[in-house]
Motif scaffolding. Structure first.
Motif, PDB file in Angstrom:
ATOM      1  N   ALA A   1      50.082   9.123  16.568  1.00  0.00           N
ATOM      2  CA  ALA A   1      50.418   9.472  17.953  1.00  0.00           C
ATOM      3  C   ALA A   1      51.761  10.202  18.013  1.00  0.00           C
ATOM      4  O   ALA A   1      51.916  11.169  18.774  1.00  0.00           O
ATOM      5  CB  ALA A   1      50.464   8.202  18.807  1.00  0.00           C
ATOM      6  N   ARG A   2      52.728   9.764  17.211  1.00  0.00           N
ATOM      7  CA  ARG A   2      54.038  10.411  17.197  1.00  0.00           C
ATOM      8  C   ARG A   2      53.947  11.828  16.622  1.00  0.00           C
ATOM      9  O   ARG A   2      54.583  12.763  17.119  1.00  0.00           O
ATOM     10  CB  ARG A   2      55.021   9.566  16.378  1.00  0.00           C
ATOM     11  N   ILE A   3      53.141  12.000  15.575  1.00  0.00           N
ATOM     12  CA  ILE A   3      52.970  13.318  14.968  1.00  0.00           C
ATOM     13  C   ILE A   3      52.376  14.301  15.976  1.00  0.00           C
ATOM     14  O   ILE A   3      52.806  15.457  16.080  1.00  0.00           O
ATOM     15  CB  ILE A   3      52.084  13.234  13.715  1.00  0.00           C
ATOM     16  N   LEU A   4      51.382  13.824  16.747  1.00  0.00           N
ATOM     17  CA  LEU A   4      50.699  14.695  17.702  1.00  0.00           C
ATOM     18  C   LEU A   4      51.448  14.802  19.026  1.00  0.00           C
ATOM     19  O   LEU A   4      51.090  15.640  19.866  1.00  0.00           O
ATOM     20  CB  LEU A   4      49.283  14.175  17.966  1.00  0.00           C
ATOM     21  N   GLY A   5      52.452  13.960  19.213  1.00  0.00           N
ATOM     22  CA  GLY A   5      53.156  13.951  20.491  1.00  0.00           C
ATOM     23  C   GLY A   5      52.279  13.443  21.619  1.00  0.00           C
ATOM     24  O   GLY A   5      52.394  13.887  22.765  1.00  0.00           O
ATOM     25  N   MET A   6      51.429  12.483  21.308  1.00  0.00           N
ATOM     26  CA  MET A   6      50.509  11.912  22.288  1.00  0.00           C
ATOM     27  C   MET A   6      50.676  10.394  22.324  1.00  0.00           C
ATOM     28  O   MET A   6      51.313   9.801  21.448  1.00  0.00           O
ATOM     29  CB  MET A   6      49.054  12.258  21.933  1.00  0.00           C
ATOM     30  N   ARG A   7      50.085   9.760  23.354  1.00  0.00           N
ATOM     31  CA  ARG A   7      50.036   8.309  23.399  1.00  0.00           C
ATOM     32  C   ARG A   7      48.770   7.825  22.683  1.00  0.00           C
ATOM     33  O   ARG A   7      47.735   8.488  22.713  1.00  0.00           O
ATOM     34  CB  ARG A   7      50.030   7.809  24.843  1.00  0.00           C
ATOM     35  N   THR A   8      48.892   6.652  22.058  1.00  0.00           N
ATOM     36  CA  THR A   8      47.745   6.092  21.339  1.00  0.00           C
ATOM     37  C   THR A   8      46.559   5.902  22.274  1.00  0.00           C
ATOM     38  O   THR A   8      45.402   6.136  21.885  1.00  0.00           O
ATOM     39  CB  THR A   8      48.117   4.742  20.698  1.00  0.00           C
ATOM     40  N   SER A   9      46.819   5.491  23.494  1.00  0.00           N
ATOM     41  CA  SER A   9      45.743   5.276  24.468  1.00  0.00           C
ATOM     42  C   SER A   9      45.003   6.566  24.797  1.00  0.00           C
ATOM     43  O   SER A   9      43.841   6.529  25.220  1.00  0.00           O
ATOM     44  CB  SER A   9      46.308   4.656  25.745  1.00  0.00           C
ATOM     45  N   ASP A  10      45.682   7.723  24.627  1.00  0.00           N
ATOM     46  CA  ASP A  10      45.037   9.016  24.894  1.00  0.00           C
ATOM     47  C   ASP A  10      44.183   9.472  23.718  1.00  0.00           C
ATOM     48  O   ASP A  10      43.441  10.460  23.835  1.00  0.00           O
ATOM     49  CB  ASP A  10      46.088  10.079  25.207  1.00  0.00           C
ATOM     50  N   ILE A  11      44.298   8.770  22.593  1.00  0.00           N
ATOM     51  CA  ILE A  11      43.530   9.137  21.398  1.00  0.00           C
ATOM     52  C   ILE A  11      42.303   8.245  21.237  1.00  0.00           C
ATOM     53  O   ILE A  11      41.204   8.739  20.968  1.00  0.00           O
ATOM     54  CB  ILE A  11      44.426   9.036  20.138  1.00  0.00           C
ATOM     55  N   LEU A  12      42.504   6.947  21.412  1.00  0.00           N
ATOM     56  CA  LEU A  12      41.411   5.987  21.209  1.00  0.00           C
ATOM     57  C   LEU A  12      40.270   6.220  22.198  1.00  0.00           C
ATOM     58  O   LEU A  12      40.497   6.479  23.377  1.00  0.00           O
ATOM     59  CB  LEU A  12      41.932   4.560  21.353  1.00  0.00           C
ATOM     60  N   GLY A  13      39.048   6.114  21.684  1.00  0.00           N
ATOM     61  CA  GLY A  13      37.873   6.256  22.536  1.00  0.00           C
ATOM     62  C   GLY A  13      37.381   7.676  22.696  1.00  0.00           C
ATOM     63  O   GLY A  13      36.272   7.891  23.196  1.00  0.00           O
ATOM     64  N   LYS A  14      38.178   8.655  22.295  1.00  0.00           N
ATOM     65  CA  LYS A  14      37.749  10.048  22.405  1.00  0.00           C
ATOM     66  C   LYS A  14      36.694  10.348  21.347  1.00  0.00           C
ATOM     67  O   LYS A  14      36.692   9.791  20.257  1.00  0.00           O
ATOM     68  CB  LYS A  14      38.938  10.994  22.223  1.00  0.00           C
ATOM     69  N   ASN A  15      35.790  11.257  21.689  1.00  0.00           N
ATOM     70  CA  ASN A  15      34.752  11.686  20.758  1.00  0.00           C
ATOM     71  C   ASN A  15      35.117  13.051  20.202  1.00  0.00           C
ATOM     72  O   ASN A  15      35.437  13.978  20.959  1.00  0.00           O
ATOM     73  CB  ASN A  15      33.391  11.746  21.451  1.00  0.00           C
ATOM     74  N   ILE A  16      35.085  13.184  18.880  1.00  0.00           N
ATOM     75  CA  ILE A  16      35.557  14.415  18.242  1.00  0.00           C
ATOM     76  C   ILE A  16      34.631  15.594  18.517  1.00  0.00           C
ATOM     77  O   ILE A  16      35.004  16.748  18.264  1.00  0.00           O
ATOM     78  CB  ILE A  16      35.706  14.226  16.721  1.00  0.00           C
ATOM     79  N   ASN A  17      33.439  15.325  19.038  1.00  0.00           N
ATOM     80  CA  ASN A  17      32.491  16.401  19.323  1.00  0.00           C
ATOM     81  C   ASN A  17      32.591  16.904  20.766  1.00  0.00           C
ATOM     82  O   ASN A  17      31.865  17.821  21.148  1.00  0.00           O
ATOM     83  CB  ASN A  17      31.061  15.929  19.046  1.00  0.00           C
ATOM     84  N   HIS A  18      33.486  16.306  21.548  1.00  0.00           N
ATOM     85  CA  HIS A  18      33.617  16.700  22.945  1.00  0.00           C
ATOM     86  C   HIS A  18      34.307  18.061  23.045  1.00  0.00           C
ATOM     87  O   HIS A  18      35.313  18.330  22.373  1.00  0.00           O
ATOM     88  CB  HIS A  18      34.424  15.651  23.712  1.00  0.00           C
ATOM     89  N   ILE A  19      33.778  18.917  23.898  1.00  0.00           N
ATOM     90  CA  ILE A  19      34.295  20.287  23.977  1.00  0.00           C
ATOM     91  C   ILE A  19      35.664  20.371  24.661  1.00  0.00           C
ATOM     92  O   ILE A  19      36.398  21.341  24.486  1.00  0.00           O
ATOM     93  CB  ILE A  19      33.289  21.210  24.709  1.00  0.00           C
ATOM     94  N   LYS A  20      36.021  19.357  25.438  1.00  0.00           N
ATOM     95  CA  LYS A  20      37.280  19.370  26.165  1.00  0.00           C
ATOM     96  C   LYS A  20      38.344  18.478  25.524  1.00  0.00           C
ATOM     97  O   LYS A  20      39.245  18.000  26.190  1.00  0.00           O
ATOM     98  CB  LYS A  20      37.062  18.932  27.613  1.00  0.00           C
ATOM     99  N   MET A  21      38.249  18.279  24.229  1.00  0.00           N
ATOM    100  CA  MET A  21      39.231  17.456  23.538  1.00  0.00           C
ATOM    101  C   MET A  21      40.568  18.183  23.475  1.00  0.00           C
ATOM    102  O   MET A  21      40.629  19.425  23.438  1.00  0.00           O
ATOM    103  CB  MET A  21      38.743  17.123  22.124  1.00  0.00           C
ATOM    104  N   ASP A  22      41.650  17.406  23.475  1.00  0.00           N
ATOM    105  CA  ASP A  22      43.003  17.965  23.357  1.00  0.00           C
ATOM    106  C   ASP A  22      43.082  18.837  22.103  1.00  0.00           C
ATOM    107  O   ASP A  22      42.634  18.437  21.030  1.00  0.00           O
ATOM    108  CB  ASP A  22      44.016  16.823  23.266  1.00  0.00           C
TER     109      ASP A  22
END
Length: 380
Positions: free
Chosen positions: A280-301
């Motif tokens: 999360a620190r490397i990406l400059g994101m919060r952990t909660s914004d990463i968990l649960g996301k699907n890598i195949n989603h077209i609107k991913m960060d």
């Protein structure tokens, strides 16, 4: 068959009944031919009493009614016993459910306390095998002195509890004073019953009930304790397994949180189920914004998409690896190394991705290249 006898002449019969003054007898069986309950006997002191057909019929009616009542009472007792067993299991189940799986000591205490109260005996003791599997140790007890609970230790095969575990069967000592091999922790004990705790065919311990009365336990108590022991064994092993999983989870989480590199765990559906704080620190994101996301989603960060994109095998190492540059102002460069996770049947469960920040190393490489280029130019 119905037996009617008058003027008892047989020497044995005359001698036996003469003591009580009986001279005639009418005997009628209780029950039917397949299920005999007993015998209804009518005696008469008159020497030549003759039992008529009416007497026999009346006796048969009384015998039939008695058999019905006896069967009903027996059925009532069985029903009451089953209700008590169900009540016991319900109470024990409530105690087990109300206890946190992480509180194994409290669970064991609830088991012995509940069983002791329901069976109404002097004491209930729960033994568990130690790590070596050679000795039984008291892990919970209700009704015994504290010093016995802290010091008692039996080898498998030693004492009633050790025999129950060694032989994998219930041991009942009706009167300890008639058993020369009985090991006394308390000389007030007159009877006890021990049932092994079995989980998936493996002995893990035993439950012991004892009382100050001889012959205090019967088949009903043995059956009840056996059922309770099965429930207790399952609850104990589940609690142990939960504790082990919880420990492993905490240890894994501690490792992930203290790693120098980012970690991403993706299941077979493409869902991100684990991301450590470093990532999360490397990406400059919060952990909660990463968990649960699907890598195949077209609107991913875009940053997350860059490290979750499909990788190619490295020709030199054979690993799934790639170097990517994040779409940020700092020109952050990351090295992604992926490892597929498979089950025992080689079916893909997901993958783990290790994310290393190699921005500094790349800058050093560029400085080195620039320095060598400059030196080469000056030498020329």
């Amino acid at each position: 068959p119905i037996l009617a006898v008058s003027r008892l002449n047989a020497n044995t019969d005359e001698h036996y009944w003469a003591r009580y003054g009986w001279q005639s007898i009418l005997a009628i069986p209780l029950g039917n031919t397949t299920h005999k309950l007993g015998l209804l006997e009518v005696y008469d002191r008159r020497f030549q009493r003759h039992f008529s057909d009416n007497d026999t019929q009346l006796g048969q009616v009384l015998a039939d009614q008695a058999a019905i009542i006896i069967n009903q009472l027996d059925l009532l007792q069985q029903t009451q016993q089953r209700l008590m067993e169900v009540s016991t299991l319900y109470t024990l189940s409530r105690q087990i459910i109300s206890t946190s799986p992480l509180q194994l000591d409290q669970l064991l205490h609830n088991i012995v306390t509940t069983v002791k109260e329901i069976v109404d005996c002097r004491a209930c003791v729960l033994f568990l095998l130690d790590d070596s599997g050679k000795y039984l140790e008291i892990k919970a007890a209700a009704g015994i002195k504290k010093r016995w609970q802290n010091s008692a230790r039996l080898a498998v095969g030693e004492g009633a509890a050790g025999q129950a575990v060694a032989r994998k069967k219930t041991i009942y000592v009706a009167d300890t004073r008639n058993d020369p091999d009985f090991i006394f922790f308390d000389h007030t004990i007159r009877s006890l019953v021990v049932v092994p705790l079995v989980f998936q065919g493996k002995i893990i311990g035993a439950i012991n009930l004892d009382d100050t009365r001889a012959h205090a336990f019967g088949k009903a108590q043995e059956r009840l304790l056996s059922i309770a022991a099965n429930h207790a064994a399952i609850a104990i092993q589940n609690a142990r397994l939960f504790q082990k999983i919880s420990f492993e989870e905490h240890r894994t989480r501690a490792i992930l949180e203290h790693m120098a590199d980012g970690v991403l765990l993706i299941n077979r559906k493409g869902d991100i189920i684990t991301a450590n704080p470093v990532l999360a620190r490397i990406l400059g994101m919060r952990t909660s914004d990463i968990l649960g996301k699907n890598i195949n989603h077209i609107k991913m960060d875009p940053k997350l998409a860059s490290i979750a994109a499909p990788l190619k095998h490295n020709k030199h190492t054979g690993q799934l690896a790639s170097d990517v540059q994040l779409p940020d102002e700092d020109e952050t460069t990351l090295r992604i190394i992926a490892t597929p996770i498979r089950d025992e049947n080689r079916q893909l469960l997901g993958e783990v991705r290790l994310v290393q920040d190699i921005t500094h190393e790349r800058r050093l490489e560029r400085l080195k290249d620039d320095f060598i280029s400059t030196i080469s130019h000056e030498l020329r």
